[in-house]
Write a protein that holds these residues in place. Structure first.
Motif, PDB file in Angstrom:
ATOM      1  N   LEU A  26       1.167 -47.878  11.608  1.00 15.95           N
ATOM      2  CA  LEU A  26       1.752 -48.192  12.915  1.00 15.95           C
ATOM      3  C   LEU A  26       3.254 -48.473  12.817  1.00 15.95           C
ATOM      4  O   LEU A  26       3.896 -48.727  13.837  1.00 15.95           O
ATOM      5  CB  LEU A  26       1.059 -49.413  13.523  1.00 15.95           C
ATOM      6  N   LYS A  27       3.780 -48.469  11.582  1.00 11.71           N
ATOM      7  CA  LYS A  27       5.182 -48.821  11.335  1.00 11.71           C
ATOM      8  C   LYS A  27       5.490 -50.237  11.841  1.00 11.71           C
ATOM      9  O   LYS A  27       6.501 -50.498  12.480  1.00 11.71           O
ATOM     10  CB  LYS A  27       6.126 -47.802  11.974  1.00 11.71           C
ATOM     11  N   LYS A  28       4.576 -51.151  11.540  1.00  6.20           N
ATOM     12  CA  LYS A  28       4.695 -52.545  11.959  1.00  6.20           C
ATOM     13  C   LYS A  28       4.459 -53.492  10.781  1.00  6.20           C
ATOM     14  O   LYS A  28       3.893 -54.566  10.937  1.00  6.20           O
ATOM     15  CB  LYS A  28       3.660 -52.854  13.058  1.00  6.20           C
ATOM     16  N   VAL A  29       4.891 -53.086   9.586  1.00  6.77           N
ATOM     17  CA  VAL A  29       4.640 -53.874   8.377  1.00  6.77           C
ATOM     18  C   VAL A  29       5.140 -55.312   8.518  1.00  6.77           C
ATOM     19  O   VAL A  29       4.536 -56.251   8.008  1.00  6.77           O
ATOM     20  CB  VAL A  29       5.274 -53.192   7.140  1.00  6.77           C
ATOM     21  N   GLU A  30       6.231 -55.481   9.249  1.00  7.03           N
ATOM     22  CA  GLU A  30       6.803 -56.826   9.413  1.00  7.03           C
ATOM     23  C   GLU A  30       5.879 -57.775  10.170  1.00  7.03           C
ATOM     24  O   GLU A  30       6.103 -58.982  10.204  1.00  7.03           O
ATOM     25  CB  GLU A  30       8.161 -56.727  10.118  1.00  7.03           C
ATOM     26  N   LYS A  31       4.832 -57.252  10.758  1.00 11.24           N
ATOM     27  CA  LYS A  31       3.875 -58.080  11.513  1.00 11.24           C
ATOM     28  C   LYS A  31       2.791 -58.679  10.627  1.00 11.24           C
ATOM     29  O   LYS A  31       1.931 -59.409  11.105  1.00 11.24           O
ATOM     30  CB  LYS A  31       3.201 -57.243  12.609  1.00 11.24           C
ATOM     31  N   GLY A  32       2.817 -58.369   9.328  1.00 12.38           N
ATOM     32  CA  GLY A  32       1.764 -58.806   8.422  1.00 12.38           C
ATOM     33  C   GLY A  32       1.497 -60.297   8.439  1.00 12.38           C
ATOM     34  O   GLY A  32       0.345 -60.724   8.489  1.00 12.38           O
ATOM     35  N   GLN A  33       2.537 -61.104   8.398  1.00 17.21           N
ATOM     36  CA  GLN A  33       2.330 -62.554   8.374  1.00 17.21           C
ATOM     37  C   GLN A  33       1.744 -63.049   9.688  1.00 17.21           C
ATOM     38  O   GLN A  33       0.892 -63.935   9.697  1.00 17.21           O
ATOM     39  CB  GLN A  33       3.636 -63.292   8.072  1.00 17.21           C
ATOM     40  N   GLN A  34       2.169 -62.472  10.793  1.00 19.41           N
ATOM     41  CA  GLN A  34       1.612 -62.878  12.084  1.00 19.41           C
ATOM     42  C   GLN A  34       0.124 -62.527  12.176  1.00 19.41           C
ATOM     43  O   GLN A  34      -0.658 -63.303  12.713  1.00 19.41           O
ATOM     44  CB  GLN A  34       2.369 -62.197  13.227  1.00 19.41           C
ATOM     45  N   ILE A  35      -0.256 -61.373  11.622  1.00 21.35           N
ATOM     46  CA  ILE A  35      -1.665 -60.987  11.612  1.00 21.35           C
ATOM     47  C   ILE A  35      -2.454 -61.951  10.730  1.00 21.35           C
ATOM     48  O   ILE A  35      -3.532 -62.409  11.096  1.00 21.35           O
ATOM     49  CB  ILE A  35      -1.842 -59.534  11.112  1.00 21.35           C
ATOM     50  N   GLN A  36      -1.898 -62.304   9.567  1.00 16.51           N
ATOM     51  CA  GLN A  36      -2.585 -63.247   8.684  1.00 16.51           C
ATOM     52  C   GLN A  36      -2.726 -64.607   9.357  1.00 16.51           C
ATOM     53  O   GLN A  36      -3.774 -65.242   9.263  1.00 16.51           O
ATOM     54  CB  GLN A  36      -1.836 -63.390   7.354  1.00 16.51           C
ATOM     55  N   ASP A  37      -1.703 -65.053  10.047  1.00 18.13           N
ATOM     56  CA  ASP A  37      -1.781 -66.326  10.764  1.00 18.13           C
ATOM     57  C   ASP A  37      -2.866 -66.285  11.838  1.00 18.13           C
ATOM     58  O   ASP A  37      -3.586 -67.264  12.035  1.00 18.13           O
ATOM     59  CB  ASP A  37      -0.435 -66.674  11.399  1.00 18.13           C
ATOM     60  N   LEU A  38      -2.987 -65.145  12.511  1.00 16.91           N
ATOM     61  CA  LEU A  38      -4.023 -64.990  13.531  1.00 16.91           C
ATOM     62  C   LEU A  38      -5.411 -65.077  12.907  1.00 16.91           C
ATOM     63  O   LEU A  38      -6.287 -65.792  13.408  1.00 16.91           O
ATOM     64  CB  LEU A  38      -3.851 -63.643  14.241  1.00 16.91           C
ATOM     65  N   ILE A  39      -5.607 -64.382  11.795  1.00 15.88           N
ATOM     66  CA  ILE A  39      -6.887 -64.438  11.091  1.00 15.88           C
ATOM     67  C   ILE A  39      -7.190 -65.871  10.668  1.00 15.88           C
ATOM     68  O   ILE A  39      -8.304 -66.373  10.869  1.00 15.88           O
ATOM     69  CB  ILE A  39      -6.871 -63.514   9.856  1.00 15.88           C
ATOM     70  N   ASN A  40      -6.194 -66.547  10.090  1.00 18.89           N
ATOM     71  CA  ASN A  40      -6.393 -67.930   9.647  1.00 18.89           C
ATOM     72  C   ASN A  40      -6.760 -68.826  10.816  1.00 18.89           C
ATOM     73  O   ASN A  40      -7.640 -69.681  10.698  1.00 18.89           O
ATOM     74  CB  ASN A  40      -5.143 -68.459   8.964  1.00 18.89           C
ATOM     75  N   ASN A  41      -6.104 -68.636  11.936  1.00 21.62           N
ATOM     76  CA  ASN A  41      -6.374 -69.461  13.108  1.00 21.62           C
ATOM     77  C   ASN A  41      -7.817 -69.313  13.579  1.00 21.62           C
ATOM     78  O   ASN A  41      -8.521 -70.298  13.777  1.00 21.62           O
ATOM     79  CB  ASN A  41      -5.415 -69.096  14.247  1.00 21.62           C
ATOM     80  N   TYR A  42      -8.264 -68.080  13.731  1.00 19.46           N
ATOM     81  CA  TYR A  42      -9.628 -67.872  14.209  1.00 19.46           C
ATOM     82  C   TYR A  42     -10.659 -68.264  13.169  1.00 19.46           C
ATOM     83  O   TYR A  42     -11.762 -68.687  13.516  1.00 19.46           O
ATOM     84  CB  TYR A  42      -9.820 -66.435  14.682  1.00 19.46           C
ATOM     85  N   SER A  43     -10.333 -68.129  11.883  1.00 16.51           N
ATOM     86  CA  SER A  43     -11.242 -68.580  10.832  1.00 16.51           C
ATOM     87  C   SER A  43     -11.362 -70.096  10.848  1.00 16.51           C
ATOM     88  O   SER A  43     -12.457 -70.635  10.701  1.00 16.51           O
ATOM     89  CB  SER A  43     -10.748 -68.124   9.457  1.00 16.51           C
ATOM     90  N   ASP A  44     -10.228 -70.770  11.030  1.00 15.16           N
ATOM     91  CA  ASP A  44     -10.228 -72.239  11.035  1.00 15.16           C
ATOM     92  C   ASP A  44     -11.046 -72.805  12.185  1.00 15.16           C
ATOM     93  O   ASP A  44     -11.766 -73.784  12.017  1.00 15.16           O
ATOM     94  CB  ASP A  44      -8.798 -72.779  11.117  1.00 15.16           C
ATOM     95  N   ILE A  45     -10.923 -72.201  13.362  1.00 14.29           N
ATOM     96  CA  ILE A  45     -11.666 -72.740  14.510  1.00 14.29           C
ATOM     97  C   ILE A  45     -13.063 -72.125  14.613  1.00 14.29           C
ATOM     98  O   ILE A  45     -13.837 -72.489  15.495  1.00 14.29           O
ATOM     99  CB  ILE A  45     -10.894 -72.546  15.838  1.00 14.29           C
ATOM    100  N   ARG A  46     -13.372 -71.184  13.695  1.00 20.61           N
ATOM    101  CA  ARG A  46     -14.679 -70.539  13.623  1.00 20.61           C
ATOM    102  C   ARG A  46     -15.105 -69.987  14.972  1.00 20.61           C
ATOM    103  O   ARG A  46     -16.212 -70.215  15.443  1.00 20.61           O
ATOM    104  CB  ARG A  46     -15.732 -71.495  13.065  1.00 20.61           C
ATOM    105  N   ARG A  47     -14.184 -69.279  15.560  1.00 24.91           N
ATOM    106  CA  ARG A  47     -14.435 -68.705  16.878  1.00 24.91           C
ATOM    107  C   ARG A  47     -14.235 -67.210  16.799  1.00 24.91           C
ATOM    108  O   ARG A  47     -13.319 -66.731  16.148  1.00 24.91           O
ATOM    109  CB  ARG A  47     -13.445 -69.311  17.870  1.00 24.91           C
ATOM    110  N   TYR A  48     -15.081 -66.487  17.465  1.00 28.45           N
ATOM    111  CA  TYR A  48     -15.005 -65.031  17.414  1.00 28.45           C
ATOM    112  C   TYR A  48     -15.161 -64.490  18.836  1.00 28.45           C
ATOM    113  O   TYR A  48     -16.210 -64.005  19.226  1.00 28.45           O
ATOM    114  CB  TYR A  48     -16.093 -64.479  16.500  1.00 28.45           C
ATOM    115  N   ASP A  49     -14.120 -64.627  19.611  1.00 25.44           N
ATOM    116  CA  ASP A  49     -14.092 -64.112  20.973  1.00 25.44           C
ATOM    117  C   ASP A  49     -13.338 -62.788  20.924  1.00 25.44           C
ATOM    118  O   ASP A  49     -12.113 -62.761  20.836  1.00 25.44           O
ATOM    119  CB  ASP A  49     -13.392 -65.105  21.897  1.00 25.44           C
ATOM    120  N   GLN A  50     -14.067 -61.679  20.972  1.00 25.39           N
ATOM    121  CA  GLN A  50     -13.445 -60.373  20.770  1.00 25.39           C
ATOM    122  C   GLN A  50     -12.305 -60.099  21.733  1.00 25.39           C
ATOM    123  O   GLN A  50     -11.267 -59.583  21.331  1.00 25.39           O
ATOM    124  CB  GLN A  50     -14.490 -59.268  20.890  1.00 25.39           C
TER     125      GLN A  50
END
Length: 65
Positions: A26-50
């Motif tokens: 997607l030519k969006k490599v710079e978004k990697g940390q934001q994606i990881q933060d999003l994953i961490n956030n949803y993992s921490d709250i154990r919520r999976y709202d698609q």
């Protein structure tokens, strides 16, 4: 991207390679940390709202546009 990310607690390397490959396409490599933060956030709250996760991913990828 959403379909290839699993929001659960697991070793970061197991999904980081997958989402980074997709961000490169997607030519969006710079978004990697934001994606990881999003994953961490949803993992921490154990919520999976698609819809919520999809919307958050869309916001990150599209620069909030």
């Amino acid at each position: 991207l959403f379909d290839n990310i699993h929001y659960q607690i697991m070793p970061q390397d197991s999904y980081e390679n997958k989402y980074m490959m997709l961000l490169k396409k997607l030519k969006k490599v710079e978004k990697g940390q934001q994606i990881q933060d999003l994953i961490n956030n949803y993992s921490d709250i154990r919520r999976y709202d698609q819809r919520e996760i999809r919307d958050d991913l869309s916001t990150i990828i599209n620069n909030g546009e």
